[in-house]
Scaffold this motif. Sequence first.
Motif: not given
Length: 581
Positions: A284-299
Motif C-alpha cells: 500500500e502506498g506504492h505503484d508498480l513500475q513499467p518493468d512490472g517488478r519494481s515499486c515506487q512510493v506513490r505520488d
Amino acid sequence: MRGLLCWLVLLFLLQPWESQLQLAGPRCHTGPLDLVFVIDSSRSVRPFEFETMRQFLVGLLRGLNVGPNATRVGVIQYSSQVQSVFPLRAFSRREDMERAIRDLVPLAQGTMTGLAIQYAMNVAFSVAEGARPPEERVPRVAVIVTDGRPQDRVAEVAAQARARGIEIYAVGVQRADVGSLRAMASPPLDEHVFLVESFDLIQEFGLQFQSRLCAIDLCAEGTHGCEHHCVNSPGSYFCRCQVGFVLQQDQRSCRAIDYCSFGNHSCQHECVSTSGGPRCHCREGHDLQPDGRSCQVRDLCNGVDHGCEFQCVSEGLSYRCLCPEGRQLQADGKSCDRCREGHVDLVLLVDGSKSVRPQNFELVKRFVNQIVDFLDVSPEGTRVGLVQFSSRVRTEFPLGRYGTAAEVKQAVLAVEYMERGTMTGLALRHMVEHSFSEAQGARPRALNVPRVGLVFTDGRSQDDISVWAARAKEEGIVMYAVGVGKAVEAELREIASEPAELHVSYAPDFGTMTPLLQNLRGSICPEEGISAGTELRSPCECESLVEFQGRTLGALESLTLNLAQLTARLEHLENQLANQK
C-alpha cells in the motif's frame, strides 16, 4: 410415365443410403476439418449415376459435424473444365449445402482430373476460399470421385497437393483406372484408394470414409470425471486443465500452478500467482513500475485533488502542503496567508504583442493570477486593475471593478490576446492618465494608499518610454518591470523605480517565470502601512492631523540621530587618514 416411375423407384432406393450414412455412429464427432469433394461430372457419368453420387454426398454430409469451427465443406465438379459448386467459406449450415448439391447440374464433357486437383490445391484450399490458415494445423482432405481414366496427367500435380499437406482419397467407380487412383491418393494406399463396381455401391465407401473421420464422443457421455476439460482421442479420451493449472496424479483433477514458488519472479515487494503466470504486487502506498517488478512510493499529489494552494509534497501514505518562503500555511492546511501588511492599488500592464504568441500569453495570465494569490484583494485592502497593450491600449478591468481575488482571477482568464505591435510608452501614458484615477477605482491620494504599477513585456518598445516612465514616478507610482526573453534591460531599468535591483525582474523564457513571484511578493507587499483592520479616515480630521504630526516629528528625530551618527563616522575616518600621513 414409365420413365417417371423409374426415377421415383430410384429415389426411393437411394433414400436409405442417406439414412444409413447419417446413422453411422452415435454422436459422430468430426472436426475441425477442411473437406473438399472433387466430383467427376464428365459425359461418361450417366444421369442416374450422377443422381446416385448426389445422394451419396447428401448422406455423407448428414454424418459430419458441420460448422465454422468444426468441419467446413466445399464441393467442385469437373469435366473438361472445373466449376466451384460452393467454397469452404460459403455455408455453415448443412441444409444450405444440401440445397446447393441438389441444384447441381453436371457439365457432361471430358475428364480433366489433373486440372481439378490443381484447382483444389491452388483455389479451393486457399484462405480466401475459406480454408483455415496453415498455422492452425487444421487437416485438409480432398475426396476425388471419378468413373474413368483422366485425360491429363495427375501424378505430378497430386504429389504437389500432398506436399502442401492435402490428404487425398481417390474413389473409383466402374471404369476407373486403378493406376490413376493410386497415383492420386495419399499413403498408405490401402486406406486412401477405394474402387467400387458401380455407383449403386458407392455408399460402401461412404460408410468406410465416415468411420475414418468420425470418433465416438466419449466426453459427451458425461462420465469422464475431468475437472476442467475432456478431450476426445481415437477410442478414448483424456483430461486437460485450464491455463495456469496442472493435472494431478488422478489424471482428472487440476491444481493451480504456484508460479511464485519457482523463485525467479524478481518482484520487489510481493508475488501473486495468476492463471497467466506470476504477477508482482506492491504494498500500500506504492505503484508498480513499467518493468512490472519494481515499486515506487506513490505520488499522492498527482493522484488526488490535494487542494494545496502553492505546492503539494508526498510523504509515504499521505501528503502535505507547502507555502512559498515568507508565507505561512493557514489552519486549513492548504491555503497560504495573504499580503496583509498594507493596502495597495496595483495596476498590471501586460504586453499582448505578436511576439508573445498565444500559448505564452496563457502562461502570462497564469503568472498574473499567481501574483493575485498572495494579495489580500478587497475594496478596503488591495485593488487590482489590468491593462493590455500592443499597438493600442485596452483596459481589461479597472481598479474598482472586482472586490475578491476569485473575481480578479476569473477576469484575467477571460482576457483575449490582442497581438500586433509593442507600444509600451503609450501604455505607460494610459496608466498615468487613466488607470490611477479615482474614476477608475483608485483611492484618493490623501489616504496615502501606495500606488504600484507592474509592466510585463517581452521585447523592445516601438515608441518612446522615457517621458511617461519618468512621469509615472513623479506621480508617486512605484514602478516594477518584468522582462522575458528579448526584453531590453535598459528599458526595464528606465521603467522601474530605484533601486533597479529591487524593481526589475527578468526570466529567460515564459516557462521560467515562477521564481520571480517571491521577489515580487516581497516588493509589492509593503512592510509598513495601513493594516488590514485599520479604518481609513479623512486627513482633515483633527485626530488625523495630530497623528500625522506625531509620525513626522518621530521621523525627523530618527533622521537627526542618523545624521549625527554619520557625522561621527566621517570624523573618525578623517582622523584615520590624518594618522596615516
